[in-house]
Design an enzyme around this catalytic site. Structure first.
Site, short mmCIF file in Angstrom:
data_model
loop_
_atom_site.label_atom_id
_atom_site.label_comp_id
_atom_site.label_asym_id
_atom_site.label_seq_id
_atom_site.Cartn_x
_atom_site.Cartn_y
_atom_site.Cartn_z
N HIS A 1 134.35 -15.42 -12.56
CA HIS A 1 134.80 -14.45 -13.39
C HIS A 1 135.16 -14.45 -14.87
O HIS A 1 135.79 -13.92 -15.55
CB HIS A 1 136.09 -13.70 -12.77
CG HIS A 1 135.80 -12.86 -11.65
ND1 HIS A 1 136.63 -12.03 -10.85
CD2 HIS A 1 134.71 -12.70 -10.58
CE1 HIS A 1 135.92 -11.57 -9.94
NE2 HIS A 1 134.68 -11.98 -9.75
N ASP B 1 128.65 -15.07 -7.55
CA ASP B 1 128.99 -15.32 -6.34
C ASP B 1 127.80 -16.10 -5.29
O ASP B 1 127.55 -15.71 -4.53
CB ASP B 1 129.18 -13.91 -5.72
CG ASP B 1 130.26 -13.01 -6.20
OD1 ASP B 1 131.28 -13.79 -6.05
OD2 ASP B 1 130.20 -12.20 -6.81
N GLU C 1 143.60 -10.03 -9.24
CA GLU C 1 142.63 -10.71 -9.62
C GLU C 1 141.56 -10.03 -10.84
O GLU C 1 141.54 -9.01 -10.94
CB GLU C 1 141.57 -10.80 -8.33
CG GLU C 1 140.13 -11.63 -8.78
CD GLU C 1 139.12 -11.63 -7.50
OE1 GLU C 1 139.38 -10.92 -6.46
OE2 GLU C 1 138.20 -12.27 -7.88
N TRP D 1 141.86 -6.69 -5.92
CA TRP D 1 140.84 -6.62 -7.07
C TRP D 1 140.50 -5.30 -7.20
O TRP D 1 139.90 -4.57 -6.22
CB TRP D 1 139.74 -7.61 -6.81
CG TRP D 1 138.74 -7.24 -7.58
CD1 TRP D 1 138.62 -7.71 -9.13
CD2 TRP D 1 137.46 -6.77 -7.41
NE1 TRP D 1 137.48 -7.15 -9.66
CE2 TRP D 1 136.69 -6.75 -8.61
CE3 TRP D 1 136.90 -5.97 -6.43
CZ2 TRP D 1 135.31 -6.02 -8.78
CZ3 TRP D 1 135.55 -5.62 -6.39
CH2 TRP D 1 134.88 -5.34 -7.46
N LYS E 1 138.59 -9.94 -13.88
CA LYS E 1 137.25 -10.35 -13.85
C LYS E 1 136.88 -9.81 -15.24
O LYS E 1 137.30 -9.10 -16.20
CB LYS E 1 136.61 -9.09 -13.07
CG LYS E 1 134.86 -9.69 -12.76
CD LYS E 1 134.57 -8.77 -11.73
CE LYS E 1 133.01 -9.07 -11.44
NZ LYS E 1 132.64 -8.60 -10.18
N HIS F 1 139.45 -18.05 -5.92
CA HIS F 1 138.36 -17.67 -5.38
C HIS F 1 137.42 -18.57 -5.54
O HIS F 1 136.74 -18.45 -6.74
CB HIS F 1 138.06 -16.21 -5.83
CG HIS F 1 138.42 -15.06 -4.91
ND1 HIS F 1 138.33 -13.77 -5.16
CD2 HIS F 1 139.64 -15.23 -3.95
CE1 HIS F 1 138.97 -12.96 -4.13
NE2 HIS F 1 139.86 -14.08 -3.68
N ASP G 1 134.80 -17.05 -1.99
CA ASP G 1 134.53 -15.73 -2.44
C ASP G 1 133.13 -15.81 -3.06
O ASP G 1 132.80 -16.15 -4.17
CB ASP G 1 135.51 -14.90 -3.18
CG ASP G 1 134.90 -13.63 -3.88
OD1 ASP G 1 133.93 -13.17 -2.85
OD2 ASP G 1 135.35 -13.06 -4.61
N ASP H 1 125.75 -14.04 -12.62
CA ASP H 1 126.15 -13.62 -11.32
C ASP H 1 127.28 -14.46 -10.94
O ASP H 1 127.47 -15.87 -11.11
CB ASP H 1 124.89 -13.86 -10.17
CG ASP H 1 125.56 -13.24 -8.87
OD1 ASP H 1 125.76 -12.36 -8.91
OD2 ASP H 1 125.43 -14.12 -7.76
N ASP I 1 138.84 -16.39 -10.04
CA ASP I 1 137.82 -16.40 -9.18
C ASP I 1 136.67 -17.36 -10.33
O ASP I 1 136.75 -17.14 -11.36
CB ASP I 1 137.20 -14.86 -9.12
CG ASP I 1 136.03 -15.11 -8.42
OD1 ASP I 1 135.07 -15.87 -8.83
OD2 ASP I 1 135.62 -14.28 -7.40
C1 RNT Z 1 134.85 -9.18 -7.04
C2 RNT Z 1 135.72 -10.08 -6.67
C3 RNT Z 1 136.27 -9.63 -5.19
C4 RNT Z 1 135.42 -9.72 -4.33
C5 RNT Z 1 135.87 -9.73 -2.66
C6 RNT Z 1 134.96 -8.75 -1.89
O1 RNT Z 1 133.92 -9.41 -8.33
O2 RNT Z 1 135.31 -11.43 -6.65
O3 RNT Z 1 137.24 -10.69 -4.96
O4 RNT Z 1 134.38 -10.48 -4.32
O5 RNT Z 1 137.00 -8.92 -2.65
ZN ZN Z 2 136.85 -12.94 -6.24
#
Ligand code: RNT
Ligand code: ZN
Length: 414
Positions: free
Chosen positions: A258, A292, A222, A181, A224, A282, A322, A290, A255
């Site tokens: 994302h 995460d 990955e 990523w 985003k 992820h 993640d 946000d 993810d």
């Molecule tokens: C960031 C990605 C990535 C990170 C990690 C730390 O937006 O999700 O995967 O969160 O690699």
């Molecule tokens: Zn991620």
């Protein structure tokens, strides 16, 4: 407790579900824990603050400051979670570099402590090159940077990381899933959306040129939608990496945080897996902008579990967590998310899926909806408790007491 489990087992078996089989199945599916929840994605290299469009909020006491502390925390976390575990490392968690080895020169020996630890804990290791929190990433561009010198640096880093990942796989006898990523993007409207993507494609082809045995290393990429400071344009968008992974026959990393807020990755799995060999998840929880938050047992998490189990995707989909939260006890954050991931898999594995599938096939959508809703209140709690007990991990909220004790004895003294 045994009585309630036996009663639950009977209720599930009346719907044609073998609870014993379901537990055994879920117990064999690896879940990869992200090392970066323990130290706010800081890594061990230097004092560079976190960048790359990701941010950790909160300053709860007890952040792990070095490998010893992080490994100790992880041992507690592992003891609280049922199932097969892996640990997902970032390159920035290299050790014994004496501050002298830059990211393009790291080698497997800088992860020897992690390898020894993984062996001792019977865990596999997954890996990630780290394209953020580094002077060479300060423009917010890495593999797509207009400067060849900067691109070359990051290509060397990614190549070094793939060699390390392949060694993880070989030394531990467990496939290393390596995820790439990059944060590259622009805060404001770009003039040229094409050139950075062309540069990224060319750089990735250099990164992935060297071939490794798929037994040791599986590569994922990955995408985003946007990050902090890359709101208008992300080079590695979904279309970019979907196209890249399909054409290069690699794993696609999805993810959960994302995508657009009403878009879900659970619906993407059956499409993606028609065209790519593997998906890396992820598992995260997006809230508004946000991506995460600590993973909860949401409808989407349940849907992800269902997609994996219903279609027997457990060998094709690699599950990783993640998220990062420093506003609550970090170990609890790990345990909550990972236990929920396990719950979603077990919930799916005891779902009387054949019945709904049959209803759907016969065009009886009334029964399909009615049954799916009835299943939601089957006595899952008793099965989950029994599963935890058999796995030798705390039942119910017992784990919380252990985390609180550890907080008092260890974390509060850091
Ligand atoms: C960031 C990605 C990535 C990170 C990690 C730390 O937006 O999700 O995967 O969160 O690699
Ligand atoms: Zn991620």
């Amino acid at each position: 407790m045994k009585n309630s489990f036996e009663a639950a087992k009977k209720q599930y078996s009346d719907f044609g579900v073998d609870v014993e089989k379901a537990m055994a199945r879920v117990a064999s599916i690896p879940v990869s824990l992200h090392c970066w929840q323990g130290d706010d994605v800081a890594g061990f290299e230097n004092d560079m603050s976190l960048d790359g469009g990701i941010a950790v909020t909160g300053n709860y006491p007890g952040r792990a400051r070095n490998g010893e502390e992080l490994r100790r925390d992880l041992e507690l976390v592992f003891s609280l979670i049922p199932g097969v575990k892996k640990l997902n490392l970032h390159a920035s968690y290299a050790e014994d570099t004496n501050g002298k080895v830059d990211r393009d020169e790291i080698e497997v020996k800088h992860f020897q402590r992690w390898i020894d630890w993984a062996k001792k804990n019977n865990a596999g290791l997954d890996f990630n090159p780290t394209f953020f929190s580094h002077p060479m990433a300060k423009d917010g561009l890495t593999l797509s940077h207009p400067s060849k010198k900067i691109r070359d640096f990051w290509v060397r880093h990614a190549i070094a990381c793939r060699r390390i990942g392949a060694e993880f796989g070989r030394k531990l006898g467990k496939t290393c899933v390596e995820n790439l990523w990059i944060p590259d993007g622009y805060k404001d409207t770009p003039a040229d959306r094409l050139a950075p993507r062309r540069r990224l494609e060319e750089a990735l082809d250099r990164v992935f040129e060297e071939k490794f045995s798929a037994k040791n290393l599986v590569d994922a990429v990955e995408c985003k939608l946007f990050g902090i400071g890359s709101e208008s344009y992300v080079v590695g968008s979904h279309e970019f990496y979907m196209g890249y992974a399909v054409s290069r026959k690699m794993a696609l990393c999805l993810d959960a945080g994302h995508f657009h807020p009403t878009e879900v990755i659970s619906d993407k799995l059956t499409s993606a897996l028609l065209f790519v060999p593997n998906v890396l998840l992820h598992v995260s929880r997006g809230i508004r902008w946000d991506s995460d938050h600590v993973v909860t047992l949401s409808d989407e998490l349940r849907a992800i579990g269902e997609e994996i189990i219903r279609h027997n995707f457990e060998k094709k989909i690699f599950i990783g967590l993640d998220y990062f939260d420093a506003s609550i006890n970090r170990i609890a954050a790990w345990a909550i998310g990972a236990r929920n991931m396990q719950k979603s898999l077990l919930l799916a594995a005891v779902e009387p899926y054949e019945l709904v599938k049959k209803a759907e096939a016969s065009g009886d959508f009334t029964s399909r909806l009615a049954l799916l809703e009835e299943f939601k209140t089957l006595p899952f709690g008793a099965v989950w408790d029994e599963y935890c007990e058999r796995q030798g991990v705390p039942v119910g909220a017992e784990w919380l007491k252990q985390v609180k004790d550890y907080e008092k004895d260890v974390l509060s003294k850091r």
